[in-house]
Design a protein around this motif. Structure first.
Motif, PDB file in Angstrom:
ATOM      1  N   GLU A   1       2.306   1.220   0.792  1.00  0.00           N
ATOM      2  CA  GLU A   1       2.496  -0.050   0.089  1.00  0.00           C
ATOM      3  C   GLU A   1       1.183  -0.523  -0.538  1.00  0.00           C
ATOM      4  OE1 GLU A   1       4.179  -2.743   2.887  1.00  0.00           O
ATOM      5  OE2 GLU A   1       6.212  -1.899   2.729  1.00  0.00           O
TER       6      GLU A   1
ATOM      7  N   LEU B   1       7.690  -0.420  -4.983  1.00  0.00           N
ATOM      8  CA  LEU B   1       7.900  -1.868  -4.933  1.00  0.00           C
ATOM      9  C   LEU B   1       8.079  -2.469  -6.328  1.00  0.00           C
ATOM     10  CD1 LEU B   1       5.089  -2.678  -2.324  1.00  0.00           C
ATOM     11  CD2 LEU B   1       7.557  -2.527  -1.894  1.00  0.00           C
TER      12      LEU B   1
ATOM     13  N   LYS C   1       3.574   3.679   6.203  1.00  0.00           N
ATOM     14  CA  LYS C   1       4.293   2.775   5.300  1.00  0.00           C
ATOM     15  C   LYS C   1       3.353   1.725   4.720  1.00  0.00           C
ATOM     16  CE  LYS C   1       8.148  -0.502   5.193  1.00  0.00           C
ATOM     17  NZ  LYS C   1       9.204  -1.183   5.990  1.00  0.00           N
TER      18      LYS C   1
ATOM     19  N   ASP D   1       0.675   1.601  -3.523  1.00  0.00           N
ATOM     20  CA  ASP D   1       1.646   1.168  -4.527  1.00  0.00           C
ATOM     21  C   ASP D   1       1.107  -0.063  -5.268  1.00  0.00           C
ATOM     22  OD1 ASP D   1       3.871  -0.016  -5.874  1.00  0.00           O
ATOM     23  OD2 ASP D   1       5.259   0.940  -4.481  1.00  0.00           O
ATOM     24  N   ASN D   2       0.653  -1.048  -4.523  1.00  0.00           N
ATOM     25  CA  ASN D   2       0.152  -2.294  -5.140  1.00  0.00           C
ATOM     26  C   ASN D   2      -1.135  -2.054  -5.929  1.00  0.00           C
ATOM     27  OD1 ASN D   2       2.181  -4.146  -4.318  1.00  0.00           O
ATOM     28  ND2 ASN D   2       1.316  -4.168  -2.244  1.00  0.00           N
TER      29      ASN D   2
END
Length: 558
Positions: free
Chosen positions: A378, A408, A374, A381-382
């Motif tokens: 993330e 996100l 996870k 994703d960022n």
């Protein structure tokens, strides 16, 4: 068939003068070819002992060939006494049925009967029903199906199938382990409503089923359990010695113990059972292990928990249903082999404890892996979103949403795309804008391709190509969703299980929405995130892998 003819003839002839509290027949077959199922000789004996303890005359046989079943049935029928005492027939084993009726399969060494043998040599349930019909209101047929994989020939189907019980006959049916537990514990309890105990043991009751129905009444029970004296005192002492030797052989439960009994009582009252058990021990390498597991009397929930633990450890039990069939036995053997144990396929208490401890450790590892994954997702994703913000172009936004549809920054990306489309529409020429409006209103691949053909240099070319790609993905997604939805439905989860699944997702901080047992868009999104962070196939629907991972801390399914 000969059995059916014998049944009718014996009913007409009647019985002897000695009065019992009732009559019972028990046939428990458990070995078909190389398959050994749950209801074996020891289960037959346990049920018979309880019935005899209530003063009921019992005829019993286990792992019987065609002749053995016929002989036991003949003895039962010829021993039925006049009166209104209960008649009980317990049949357990593998069944097959066809247009002419249902049959209990015989046991014939390591061979499996073919269709012709089943139709001519198996025990027909209709024969038992013919006899039981002679005592309406006090007749009970109890059927226990084993889970062994017995091949089905032409003209026949596996299982008991539908039955048509004669008037006044009660039929009780279920899985052999549940029938065995009922027969050994509650069958002989007087004045217990059948509907209550049937629900407790997950048994179905058919035929004559008034709400007040009981199997035994208080007045049926012979509290003295005293048989009519038929021998001299010396015979009584010999019988006591026979019984004592048999108890010692049972306590040893070994080939040596049963041979010792037979050496002293070759014609004893337990000689047939001793030979049968001796043969079973010699023919079955895992006899001791099987008996050890059966002595645990594992409940269905306990068996489900073992299946769950094995699944978490990566051993496929082919379902978490509380039934130890070939799938579970194979999984147990695989675990035993991997851990350096004797691969018998049966479990004892230390092994069950070891599986539970290993599954807990593995569950903790899986959760730690999920947290790491996870965090990695993330970060990715960022990073991708930072690149999108740096370029700010439409292609980057679409690439981000394709990679992280529930990411996100997905909401912000979609809002940015909407603003870009509004700006493009404002800057586009009137004819180009009208062509695009027509394509967008139609919303089909054909319409978007028409726009591309009409306006090859139009302001909305990139948008049209993106919509065509999205439509194609949507078609594939719809097919994938249909398969995933069917797989979820096949799990047969009840509302309690779905609420517990939502509660687990909420505990993990995945925001599934209201915990109400209804899977809405929020639940599907939470499931997708759960699957994505655990490296599972991402569908937003429950499948066996996802359920096993949700089961990892024991919340779901208990």
């Amino acid at each position: 068939m000969r059995i059916a003819t014998l049944a009718l003839a014996a009913v007409i002839m009647g019985a002897g003068a000695a009065q019992a509290a009732g009559d019972a027949l028990i046939i428990g077959n458990s070995r078909y070819g190389a398959v050994q199922s749950f209801f074996g000789a020891e289960r037959v004996q346990a049920a018979g002992d309880r019935l005899r303890g209530a003063g009921i005359a019992v005829t019993e046989v286990s792992d019987a060939d065609p002749r053995g079943m016929e002989r036991a049935f003949a003895d039962f029928v010829e021993g039925i006494e006049d009166g209104y005492a209960p008649l009980i027939v317990i049949l357990a084993g593998a069944f097959q049925h066809g247009p002419s009726g249902a049959y209990l399969l015989p046991v014939q060494g390591d061979t499996v009967p073919g269709a012709a043998q089943v139709l001519t040599q198996a025990f027909p349930i209709d024969a038992a029903l013919d006899v039981l019909a002679q005592r309406p209101g006090r007749s009970f047929l109890i059927l226990g199906e084993t889970s062994g994989d017995v091949p089905v020939g032409p003209y026949l189907q596996s299982g008991i199938g539908p039955l048509s019980a004669p008037q006044g006959v009660t039929v009780i049916r279920g899985l052999a382990p549940d029938v065995a537990a009922y027969a050994a514990r509650d069958l002989t309890r007087p004045d217990v409503r059948l509907a209550d105990v049937a629900a407790r043991y997950e048994l179905a009751v058919e035929g004559f089923t008034p709400p007040w129905q009981v199997v035994l009444r208080e007045q049926d029970i012979d509290r003295t359990v005293a048989e009519t004296p038929v021998a001299a005192e010396s015979d009584s002492r010999a019988q006591q010695a026979d019984d004592t030797a048999w108890r010692l052989a049972q306590q040893a439960d070994s080939a040596e113990g049963y041979r010792t009994y037979l050496d002293g009582f070759s014609d004893g009252r337990h000689a047939a059972a001793a030979r049968q058990r001796l043969s079973a021990i010699e023919a079955e390498p895992a006899y001791v292990e099987r008996r050890r597991e059966e002595a645990l009397n594992l409940s269905r929930d306990a068996r489900r928990e073992i299946q769950r633990d094995l699944s978490i450890l990566g051993y496929n039990t082919r379902g978490i249903d509380g039934i130890f069939g070939p799938g579970t036995r194979g999984a147990v053997k695989a675990w035993q082999t991997a851990t350096g144990r004797n691969a018998s396929g049966y479990l004892d208490t230390p092994q069950i404890r070891a599986i539970d401890e290993a599954s807990r450790a593995r569950a903790a590892e899986l959760e730690a892996e999920a947290e790491r994954r996870k965090a990695e997702l993330e970060r990715e994703d960022n990073r991708l979103w930072a690149q999108v913000r740096g370029s700010g172009d439409e292609q980057s936004l679409r690439r981000y949403l394709e990679r992280f549809p529930d990411g996100l920054h997905a909401t912000q990306a979609r809002e940015s795309l909407s603003r870009l489309e509004e700006q493009r529409a404002g800057n586009a020429a009137l004819q180009d804008r009208r062509a695009w409006d027509r394509a967008r209103d139609a919303g089909t691949e054909q319409a978007y391709r028409a726009y591309l053909s009409e306006q090859p240099d139009g302001a909305f070319v990139g948008q049209a190509e993106a919509q065509i790609a999205a439509l194609r993905r949507a078609e594939q997604d719809a097919r994938d969703d249909a398969r995933a939805q069917a797989e979820e439905k096949a799990l047969g989860l009840n509302p309690v299980a779905t609420r517990l699944a939502e509660a687990r997702l909420a505990q993990l901080g995945l925001s599934p929405g209201a915990v109400d047992g209804t899977f809405d868009q929020n639940t599907r999104r939470a499931l997708r995130e759960f699957q994505r962070t655990r490296g599972l196939p991402v569908s937003g629907y429950l499948d066996e892998q996802t359920v096993v991972r949700l089961l990892a801390d024991g919340i779901l399914g208990r």
